[in-house]
Each structure stands twice: as structure tokens, then as C-alpha cells.
Design a protein around this motif. Structure first.
Motif, PDB file in Angstrom:
ATOM      1  N   ALA A 177     -43.054 -21.983  47.300  1.00  0.00           N
ATOM      2  CA  ALA A 177     -43.440 -21.904  49.048  1.00  0.00           C
ATOM      3  C   ALA A 177     -42.243 -22.960  49.118  1.00  0.00           C
ATOM      4  CB  ALA A 177     -44.285 -23.628  49.485  1.00  0.00           C
ATOM      5  N   GLU A 178     -41.241 -23.916  48.815  1.00  0.00           N
ATOM      6  CA  GLU A 178     -39.633 -24.633  49.247  1.00  0.00           C
ATOM      7  C   GLU A 178     -38.619 -23.562  49.012  1.00  0.00           C
ATOM      8  OE1 GLU A 178     -39.352 -27.585  45.931  1.00  0.00           O
ATOM      9  OE2 GLU A 178     -40.314 -28.869  47.758  1.00  0.00           O
ATOM     10  N   GLN A 179     -39.185 -22.050  47.799  1.00  0.00           N
ATOM     11  CA  GLN A 179     -38.165 -20.973  48.194  1.00  0.00           C
ATOM     12  C   GLN A 179     -38.115 -20.322  50.134  1.00  0.00           C
ATOM     13  OE1 GLN A 179     -35.105 -20.750  46.488  1.00  0.00           O
ATOM     14  NE2 GLN A 179     -36.572 -22.700  45.602  1.00  0.00           N
ATOM     15  N   ARG A 180     -39.567 -19.989  50.042  1.00  0.00           N
ATOM     16  CA  ARG A 180     -39.503 -19.776  51.321  1.00  0.00           C
ATOM     17  C   ARG A 180     -38.718 -20.377  52.191  1.00  0.00           C
ATOM     18  NH1 ARG A 180     -44.319 -18.869  48.943  1.00  0.00           N
ATOM     19  NH2 ARG A 180     -45.226 -20.085  49.781  1.00  0.00           N
ATOM     20  N   ALA A 181     -39.160 -21.394  52.545  1.00  0.00           N
ATOM     21  CA  ALA A 181     -38.759 -22.422  53.633  1.00  0.00           C
ATOM     22  C   ALA A 181     -36.856 -22.704  53.639  1.00  0.00           C
ATOM     23  CB  ALA A 181     -38.756 -23.727  53.387  1.00  0.00           C
ATOM     24  N   LEU A 182     -36.431 -22.924  52.171  1.00  0.00           N
ATOM     25  CA  LEU A 182     -34.895 -22.455  52.646  1.00  0.00           C
ATOM     26  C   LEU A 182     -34.320 -21.084  53.050  1.00  0.00           C
ATOM     27  CD1 LEU A 182     -34.269 -24.179  48.386  1.00  0.00           C
ATOM     28  CD2 LEU A 182     -33.563 -25.384  50.715  1.00  0.00           C
ATOM     29  N   ALA A 183     -34.971 -19.978  52.476  1.00  0.00           N
ATOM     30  CA  ALA A 183     -35.019 -18.881  53.396  1.00  0.00           C
ATOM     31  C   ALA A 183     -34.390 -18.680  54.660  1.00  0.00           C
ATOM     32  CB  ALA A 183     -35.654 -18.005  52.612  1.00  0.00           C
ATOM     33  N   ALA A 184     -36.081 -19.445  54.883  1.00  0.00           N
ATOM     34  CA  ALA A 184     -35.990 -19.892  56.346  1.00  0.00           C
ATOM     35  C   ALA A 184     -34.871 -20.252  56.844  1.00  0.00           C
ATOM     36  CB  ALA A 184     -37.070 -19.919  56.921  1.00  0.00           C
ATOM     37  N   ILE A 185     -34.571 -21.776  56.907  1.00  0.00           N
ATOM     38  CA  ILE A 185     -33.504 -22.593  57.254  1.00  0.00           C
ATOM     39  C   ILE A 185     -32.045 -21.669  56.797  1.00  0.00           C
ATOM     40  CG2 ILE A 185     -32.433 -24.863  56.853  1.00  0.00           C
ATOM     41  CD1 ILE A 185     -35.779 -25.590  56.019  1.00  0.00           C
ATOM     42  N   ARG A 186     -31.587 -20.890  55.835  1.00  0.00           N
ATOM     43  CA  ARG A 186     -30.476 -20.598  56.309  1.00  0.00           C
ATOM     44  C   ARG A 186     -30.670 -20.014  57.036  1.00  0.00           C
ATOM     45  NH1 ARG A 186     -31.361 -21.296  49.821  1.00  0.00           N
ATOM     46  NH2 ARG A 186     -30.139 -23.371  49.101  1.00  0.00           N
ATOM     47  N   GLY A 187     -31.447 -19.113  57.471  1.00  0.00           N
ATOM     48  CA  GLY A 187     -30.679 -18.106  58.524  1.00  0.00           C
ATOM     49  C   GLY A 187     -31.567 -18.367  59.166  1.00  0.00           C
ATOM     50  N   GLY A 188     -31.884 -20.023  59.625  1.00  0.00           N
ATOM     51  CA  GLY A 188     -31.409 -19.939  61.377  1.00  0.00           C
ATOM     52  C   GLY A 188     -32.517 -20.827  61.823  1.00  0.00           C
ATOM     53  N   VAL A 189     -33.570 -21.378  61.609  1.00  0.00           N
ATOM     54  CA  VAL A 189     -34.872 -22.016  61.049  1.00  0.00           C
ATOM     55  C   VAL A 189     -34.193 -23.474  61.196  1.00  0.00           C
ATOM     56  CG1 VAL A 189     -37.544 -22.199  61.809  1.00  0.00           C
ATOM     57  CG2 VAL A 189     -36.019 -19.988  60.744  1.00  0.00           C
ATOM     58  N   THR A 190     -35.102 -24.349  62.504  1.00  0.00           N
ATOM     59  CA  THR A 190     -34.720 -25.942  61.881  1.00  0.00           C
ATOM     60  C   THR A 190     -36.510 -26.309  60.864  1.00  0.00           C
ATOM     61  OG1 THR A 190     -36.162 -26.524  63.807  1.00  0.00           O
ATOM     62  CG2 THR A 190     -33.719 -26.234  63.866  1.00  0.00           C
ATOM     63  N   THR A 191     -35.799 -27.329  60.503  1.00  0.00           N
ATOM     64  CA  THR A 191     -37.142 -27.866  59.447  1.00  0.00           C
ATOM     65  C   THR A 191     -38.194 -27.870  60.920  1.00  0.00           C
ATOM     66  OG1 THR A 191     -35.796 -29.841  59.794  1.00  0.00           O
ATOM     67  CG2 THR A 191     -35.307 -28.578  57.867  1.00  0.00           C
ATOM     68  N   LEU A 192     -37.183 -28.660  62.197  1.00  0.00           N
ATOM     69  CA  LEU A 192     -39.093 -28.871  63.479  1.00  0.00           C
ATOM     70  C   LEU A 192     -39.413 -27.996  63.412  1.00  0.00           C
ATOM     71  CD1 LEU A 192     -36.508 -30.857  65.687  1.00  0.00           C
ATOM     72  CD2 LEU A 192     -38.269 -31.633  64.193  1.00  0.00           C
ATOM     73  N   GLU A 193     -39.433 -27.425  63.453  1.00  0.00           N
ATOM     74  CA  GLU A 193     -39.619 -24.790  64.067  1.00  0.00           C
ATOM     75  C   GLU A 193     -40.741 -24.975  62.594  1.00  0.00           C
ATOM     76  OE1 GLU A 193     -36.412 -23.547  67.289  1.00  0.00           O
ATOM     77  OE2 GLU A 193     -36.350 -22.904  64.566  1.00  0.00           O
ATOM     78  N   TYR A 194     -39.708 -25.014  61.027  1.00  0.00           N
ATOM     79  CA  TYR A 194     -40.489 -24.546  59.878  1.00  0.00           C
ATOM     80  C   TYR A 194     -41.673 -25.666  59.930  1.00  0.00           C
ATOM     81  CZ  TYR A 194     -41.343 -22.362  55.668  1.00  0.00           C
ATOM     82  OH  TYR A 194     -42.115 -20.934  54.680  1.00  0.00           O
ATOM     83  N   TYR A 195     -41.769 -26.464  60.489  1.00  0.00           N
ATOM     84  CA  TYR A 195     -42.781 -27.085  59.825  1.00  0.00           C
ATOM     85  C   TYR A 195     -43.709 -27.873  60.968  1.00  0.00           C
ATOM     86  CZ  TYR A 195     -40.625 -28.116  55.398  1.00  0.00           C
ATOM     87  OH  TYR A 195     -40.465 -27.354  54.035  1.00  0.00           O
ATOM     88  N   ARG A 196     -43.359 -27.149  62.136  1.00  0.00           N
ATOM     89  CA  ARG A 196     -43.933 -27.653  63.173  1.00  0.00           C
ATOM     90  C   ARG A 196     -44.448 -28.970  63.625  1.00  0.00           C
ATOM     91  NH1 ARG A 196     -48.720 -22.236  62.354  1.00  0.00           N
ATOM     92  NH2 ARG A 196     -48.011 -21.043  62.216  1.00  0.00           N
ATOM     93  N   LEU A 197     -43.240 -29.512  63.234  1.00  0.00           N
ATOM     94  CA  LEU A 197     -43.433 -30.624  63.797  1.00  0.00           C
ATOM     95  C   LEU A 197     -43.014 -30.885  65.472  1.00  0.00           C
ATOM     96  CD1 LEU A 197     -41.234 -32.079  60.638  1.00  0.00           C
ATOM     97  CD2 LEU A 197     -42.662 -32.201  60.601  1.00  0.00           C
ATOM     98  N   GLY A 198     -43.749 -31.701  66.445  1.00  0.00           N
ATOM     99  CA  GLY A 198     -43.796 -31.831  66.937  1.00  0.00           C
ATOM    100  C   GLY A 198     -42.903 -32.523  68.312  1.00  0.00           C
ATOM    101  N   SER A 199     -42.713 -32.914  68.996  1.00  0.00           N
ATOM    102  CA  SER A 199     -41.107 -33.363  69.522  1.00  0.00           C
ATOM    103  C   SER A 199     -41.834 -35.128  69.752  1.00  0.00           C
ATOM    104  CB  SER A 199     -41.182 -33.289  71.218  1.00  0.00           C
ATOM    105  OG  SER A 199     -42.432 -33.025  72.126  1.00  0.00           O
ATOM    106  N   GLY A 200     -42.952 -34.977  69.376  1.00  0.00           N
ATOM    107  CA  GLY A 200     -43.780 -36.515  69.562  1.00  0.00           C
ATOM    108  C   GLY A 200     -43.774 -37.464  67.786  1.00  0.00           C
ATOM    109  N   SER A 201     -43.134 -36.435  66.979  1.00  0.00           N
ATOM    110  CA  SER A 201     -43.178 -36.958  66.247  1.00  0.00           C
ATOM    111  C   SER A 201     -42.125 -38.137  65.202  1.00  0.00           C
ATOM    112  CB  SER A 201     -42.941 -36.258  65.147  1.00  0.00           C
ATOM    113  OG  SER A 201     -43.908 -34.994  64.528  1.00  0.00           O
ATOM    114  N   THR A 202     -42.254 -39.357  64.711  1.00  0.00           N
ATOM    115  CA  THR A 202     -41.294 -40.297  64.433  1.00  0.00           C
ATOM    116  C   THR A 202     -40.604 -39.159  63.431  1.00  0.00           C
ATOM    117  OG1 THR A 202     -43.085 -42.083  65.394  1.00  0.00           O
ATOM    118  CG2 THR A 202     -41.070 -42.217  63.493  1.00  0.00           C
ATOM    119  N   PRO A 203     -39.008 -39.515  63.233  1.00  0.00           N
ATOM    120  CA  PRO A 203     -38.247 -39.101  62.797  1.00  0.00           C
ATOM    121  C   PRO A 203     -38.710 -39.545  60.593  1.00  0.00           C
ATOM    122  CG  PRO A 203     -36.842 -39.518  64.363  1.00  0.00           C
ATOM    123  CD  PRO A 203     -38.314 -39.709  64.577  1.00  0.00           C
TER     124      PRO A 203
END
Length: 203
Positions: A177-203
Motif C-alpha cells: 500500500a505504501e508503494q502505491r502511495a509513493l507512486a501516486a505522490i511522485r506523480g504529483g498527487v499531494t498527501t492531502l489528496e491521496y489520503y483524503r485529508l479534509g481542509s479542516g484536519s489538523t496538520p
């Protein structure tokens, strides 16, 4: 038993264990850079400031085991080059000790992995024989004979023997699963997008 824990890091095993793995306190560190160990625990209860128990354990432990030694965090050099060589000759994979060691440069040259609380030149006595194959407390964690012990640059984790197979399978899945995430992030997806972290989430 472990296939060297399939090469998984301590962090992966801890996160995948569903509570079956316990992290030793951060005071237990590799004695040299790059040290890594994974194997079943051969437990040793000794007395801090005395290393007769370690001499006896090296002679008694089965090949393919990791010495896990409670020496009460004592600031003495309980293991040095001679005992490291002796342990390697017996097929022992490494040492995790709640206490001190010395000759760390020699340990690195030998490629003998050691995780300890202190590095010190202070010597030891040789009077207390110690006890083997009993539960011991190392780094704040109770370790039973045969538990899987894994150490790397991030620290030491202990995994209950009965949970090893299931945890390793979950660790394989987590790494994939982490390898899939890394591939997406290296392709330009942000961690916020990949993990569907809402704008109201605390960093």
C-alpha cells in the motif's frame, strides 16, 4: 521462523501488528550505524555490572537466536569484541541489552548487530551466573523466550511469537500500500489528496 522478518522495518511491523508488537523505549539504540537484527529471543536475566551471565548465554543460546538481556540499564561495558566474536562463532544473530557495551567499532567491523542503552568503557565483574529462558524486561517491554525481536535504525520492537505469521502478512500488505502511495505522490498527487485529508484536519 521469521525469514529475517521478511526485511520489514520496525516501524512497519509495529504499525501492522494490531497491538501484538511492543516498542522498546528509545533509550535502546544501535551501537553502530546500519546495525539490524531480527530473530527469536533467547532471554537472559543478569545483574548489572556483571557479565558472567552473558558469557554463559553465548555458550548456551541456539544458533539463529538473538540474545535479549536485562541488566537493569547498568552503565558498564557488558559485551565487547571478544564476546561478539564468540557469539558469532555460535551462530547468534545479535544482542539487545538493557545495559552498556563497548568496542562498538569492532562490532561494526564484525557486522555483529548490538542494541544497547549505553556505550562505555567501564568494566564488569564475573560473579553472577544469571538465568535463561525466563521473561525479562528490556526497554520497558516484557520479552518472553521465542518472541520475535527486530532492531534497526529506528529502535527495537518485540512481537509476540504467536502473532508473528499474521503480522508479517499484514506488513507485506502495508508495504504494498505504501508503494502505491509513493507512486501516486511522485506523480504529483499531494498527501492531502491521496489520503483524503479534509481542509479542516489538523496538520
Amino acid at each position: 521462523m521469521t525469514d529475517a522478518a521478511r526485511g520489514h522495518s520496525t516501524a512497519t511491523l509495529f504499525e501492522a501488528s494490531a497491538g501484538a508488537a511492543h516498542a522498546c523505549d528509545p533509550g535502546l539504540r544501535p551501537s553502530w550505524q546500519g546495525a539490524r537484527v531480527a530473530g527469536p529471543a533467547f532471554t537472559v536475566q543478569g545483574i548489572g555490572g556483571d557479565n558472567l551471565a552473558l558469557h554463559r548465554a553465548v555458550a548456551a543460546a541456539p544458533a539463529g537466536s538473538v540474545l535479549v538481556v536485562d541488566l537493569q540499564g547498568a552503565r558498564h561495558g557488558h559485551l565487547g569484541e571478544i564476546l561478539a566474536v564468540a557469539a558469532q562463532q555460535r551462530g547468534i544473530l545479535g544482542l539487545v541489552v538493557d545495559g552498556g557495551v563497548r568496542d562498538t567499532a569492532e562490532q561494526a567491523e564484525l557486522d555483529f548487530p548490538v542494541f544497547a542503552r549505553h556505550i562505555t568503557v567501564v568494566g564488569t565483574g564475573k560473579d553472577h551466573p544469571g538465568t535463561f529462558d525466563v521473561p525479562v524486561r528490556v526497554g520497558g517491554v516484557v520479552v518472553r523466550p521465542g518472541d520475535l525481536v527486530v532492531g534497526d535504525a529506528d529502535g527495537v520492537v518485540v512481537l509476540r511469537a504467536e502473532a508473528v505469521a499474521e503480522t508479517l502478512d499484514r506488513s507485506d500488505e502495508r508495504v504494498a500500500a505504501e508503494q502505491r502511495a509513493l507512486a501516486a505522490i511522485r506523480g504529483g498527487v499531494t498527501t492531502l489528496e491521496y489520503y483524503r485529508l479534509g481542509s479542516g484536519s489538523t496538520p
